[in-house]
Scaffold this motif. Structure first.
Motif: not given
Length: 740
Positions: A527-539
């Motif tokens: 799992s690459i996890g989540h970068n808190p400053i990343a924009i999560v694409l809502p697809e």
């Protein structure tokens, strides 16, 4: 201006020339193979015994009974050429199998040939060109591979030896399988050398590969077929002709439709080898439009268009007015049997005009229509063809016809295919029953007989996952080496890889399998996890919101320098692709760093959806790792992300992990969702400026940067190229991938 001839094209026949019922003819090559001054016909055939047919000409368009020529396996194309310059015609044939080859049969004189010598090719060759592509006086080979979705260029030395010089992948950005089928050679851009054109059944596209000199070709520029009403036109076969008489070479294709009558498509050359203008002409052909060719049949100076159809087999002849844009001025139709798969236009009876030599794959025959000013013979009786499956679209119909072959596990004879070659992939839903891996197919159909009676639906695919893990694994041969047998000796690696690339376990363990094995076998899910400053694409994966040119009405993502994006990719049918607009970057160039849970393929393509669309860069990132590539801000430029590698894209084993409420499983007894081995998440960081790995900013990735990285190993700082907080092996991989 002289008016075009309106006298009409008169064809007598057809004269039906039967060949063995074991042979399913695919193409007729015409030439004087026995050097007696009379034209002969050599026929490539789909035949389990590996034979082609030879029809010796007796003069005046009359032929002796068929003889057999052993080619080694079933063939989709044959060319008559003097390869070694000894004055005796030789034969070259494309071997139509997963274990792709080109067979070279040296001519011995009197129409006799030596046993075939094989050149190893990619997966399932189809069409072939044998011409002098590099201008050195020797014949070269251009081969289009249906399953590998590639074009191979083999340069000849004039002594029957060929060296592979180039492999060009076709339309890797598409959501479906491109299925390139037909290939042409012509000087489309007017620079004096031969360019190549291919058709794409799966993508309804024509691609042009420009000869850049010395037989070195550019990546294909693709143009999409125009819609006809609400339906997408499917194309399979092409012909080259200056149909509008403006001095450049245009392309003509068949136009197969389900909801409307068939059409013919003109792809109009703008003089530079580009085909933005497409013109649709009603063809008037019954059945399914399949093959097309063009030649001046009435000697009026204009190329006329001939079209052949399947089920029923009809030959449609369109007289053309070249001075008026190539419009049809007279259209007539003749019966032609059952499935006219291919036609050659040549003077077969030496009377000064072109005749038609067609092959009927369903009736095991060659049909000769003689061009004459005499009377027209009666049409032959129409042939029954059985029950056709229900096709979901024209492309599916074209794919079905393209796979037509011998009765053992095929679409011919016992319609439709059941188990074996010619059937659909066991791991993918398709509209026809059965699947290609015989043992797996039999196991699934013993469990669920409907899979071999109606269609291979999702329940059959689910059963394949449960029942087919152990077939062909383990087998003989190292997993990281090519061998001409299925599977490999490491059972876990074999079984794991064959889930992602089933070809490795139903055809041969080819170079692609051997390269993939060390990349994927033994890999751990991550799992690459989540970068808190990343924009999560809502697809949501089943919605395909960012599919760009792969879906009408789909959007794309405006990529911005300095931003980080996170999203998912799935490979359910059709597979998911994410399209980023690179001309929105806001910086002249950017380095994109990828972190991925799955094998990621990144393509930079440039152009418009209707064409031309051309791949500019290709980059792969192994699962659970990172990598970086540099891109430029260019007009109409896109970054396309999907699951895949440089050899292929994946269309299975990455299932969407969210149930679509608008399309839930049809039966509560369906097996529960089984996630794939790899995750679906990726991260793409767009950073302006320097190439990733150029730590000291001198414009080069070299030993100085490597020393800096190694000295910072385990820590953080500028050598942390993927910005995950630690300098580690992923950063080292990124540096080496941009070395120099």
């Amino acid at each position: 201006m002289t008016a075009p001839s309106m006298a009409g094209i008169t064809l007598v026949g057809p004269t039906t020339l039967p060949i063995s019922t074991l042979l399913y003819p695919t193409h007729a090559a015409v030439g004087d193979v026995d050097s007696n001054g009379v034209m002969d016909i050599v026929v490539s055939c789909r035949d389990t015994t590996g034979n082609m047919a030879l029809l010796r000409g007796l003069g005046a368009g009359v032929f002796a009974p068929a003889e057999l020529i052993y080619a080694g396996s079933q063939t989709d194309w044959v060319e008559i050429r003097d390869v070694d310059g000894d004055g005796t015609p030789d034969l070259l044939a494309s071997i139509r199998s997963g274990y792709g080859r080109v067979a070279i049969l040296k001519g011995l004189g009197a129409g006799l040939f030596a046993p075939p010598v094989m050149i190893l090719a990619q997966r399932q060759p189809a069409g072939m060109i044998v011409r002098d592509l590099d201008g050195d006086g020797d014949l070269d080979v251009a081969l289009v591979n249906y399953i590998s979705a590639s074009v191979e260029i083999w340069k000849g030395d004039g002594a029957m030896h060929f060296q592979l010089s180039q492999i060009i992948m076709t339309q890797q950005w598409t959501a479906g399988i491109p299925y390139p089928f037909c290939i042409l050679a012509a000087d489309f851009d007017g620079d004096g050398d031969l360019d190549l054109a291919t058709s794409s059944i799966g993508g309804s596209q024509v691609a042009i590969m420009r000869n850049m000199g010395s037989g070195n070709f550019s990546q294909g520029e693709s143009w999409r077929a125009p819609p006809f009403g609400d339906e997408t036109v499917s194309i399979a076969n092409l012909a080259a002709s200056d149909i509008d008489k403006d001095g450049d070479i245009d392309i003509i294709s068949n136009g197969l439709l389900l909801a409307s009558p068939n059409v013919t498509v003109y792809w109009i050359n703008d003089g530079s080898g580009r085909f933005a203008q497409k013109v649709i002409h009603p063809a008037g052909t019954e059945g399914y439009a399949w093959t097309v060719n063009a030649a001046d049949m009435d000697n009026d100076g204009d190329d006329d268009v001939l079209m052949g159809s399947a089920l029923p087999g009809k030959l449609t002849i369109a007289e053309v007015d070249g001075a008026n844009g190539g419009v049809f001025v007279n259209v007539t139709t003749r019966s032609g049997g059952s499935f006219l798969r291919d036609m050659t236009l040549i003077d077969i009876d030496n009377d000064g005009d072109r005749d038609v030599v067609a092959v009927d794959i369903a009736l095991h025959t060659v049909m000769v229509y003689r061009n004459t000013s005499g009377g027209v013979a009666d049409d032959p009786p129409e042939q029954p063809w059985g029950t056709l499956p229900k096709f979901k679209n024209a492309s599916a119909a074209s794919q079905w016809f393209a796979q037509w072959e011998h009765a053992e596990g095929s679409l011919a004879g016992d319609i439709p295919a059941v188990c074996g070659p010619g059937a659909g992939p066991c791991e993918e839903v398709h509209d026809t029953p059965g699947c290609v891996r015989t043992l797996c197919c039999e196991a699934v159909c013993n469990f669920n007989p409907l899979c071999c009676e109606f269609q291979w639906d999702q329940a059959c695919v689910d059963s394949e996952e449960e029942l087919c893990d152990n077939f062909n694994c383990p087998s003989v041969g190292a997993c990281d080496q090519f061998h001409a047998s299925v599977g490999c000796e490491n059972e876990s690696c074999c079984g794991f890889l064959c889930d992602f690339d089933p070809f490795c376990c139903y055809s041969i363990w080819d170079e692609t399998c051997a390269r993939e094995a060390p990349m994927y076998c033994g890999a751990s899910a991550c799992s690459i996890g989540h970068n808190p400053i990343a924009i999560v694409l809502p697809e949501i994966c089943y919605e395909r919101l960012d599919d760009g040119c792969n879906k009408v009405g789909a959007g794309s993502i405006a990529a911005l320098c300095g931003k980080i994006y996170e999203s998912t990719i799935s490979s359910d049918v059709p597979r998911d692709t994410d399209w980023f607009q690179l001309d929105a970057l806001g910086c002249a160039s950017a380095v994109i760093t990828f972190n991925t849970e799955f094998p990621l393929l990144a393509l930079v393509v440039q152009g418009t959806c209707d064409g031309p669309l051309q791949m500019r860069q290709a980059f792969e990132v192994e699962p659970c790792s990172s990598g970086s590539m540099r891109v430029d801000n260019a007009p109409n430029s896109w970054l396309v992300l999907s699951a895949g590698n440089l050899d292929q894209v994946f269309r299975g084993e990455f299932p969407c992990d969210i149930v679509d409420p608008n399309d839930p499983p049809p039966d509560p007894k369906d097996p529960p969702f089984q996630p794939g081995f790899f995750g679906l998440h990726y991260r793409a960081s767009f950073l302006a400026g320097a190439v990733a790995g150029d730590i000291n900013g001198d414009g080069h990735v070299d030993g100085v940067d490597l020393s800096t990285l190694l000295s910072g190993w385990g820590g953080s700082g500028p050598a942390d190229l993927n910005h995950n907080g630690i300098v580690d092996g992923a950063d080292l991989t990124t540096l080496f991938s941009n070395w120099g």
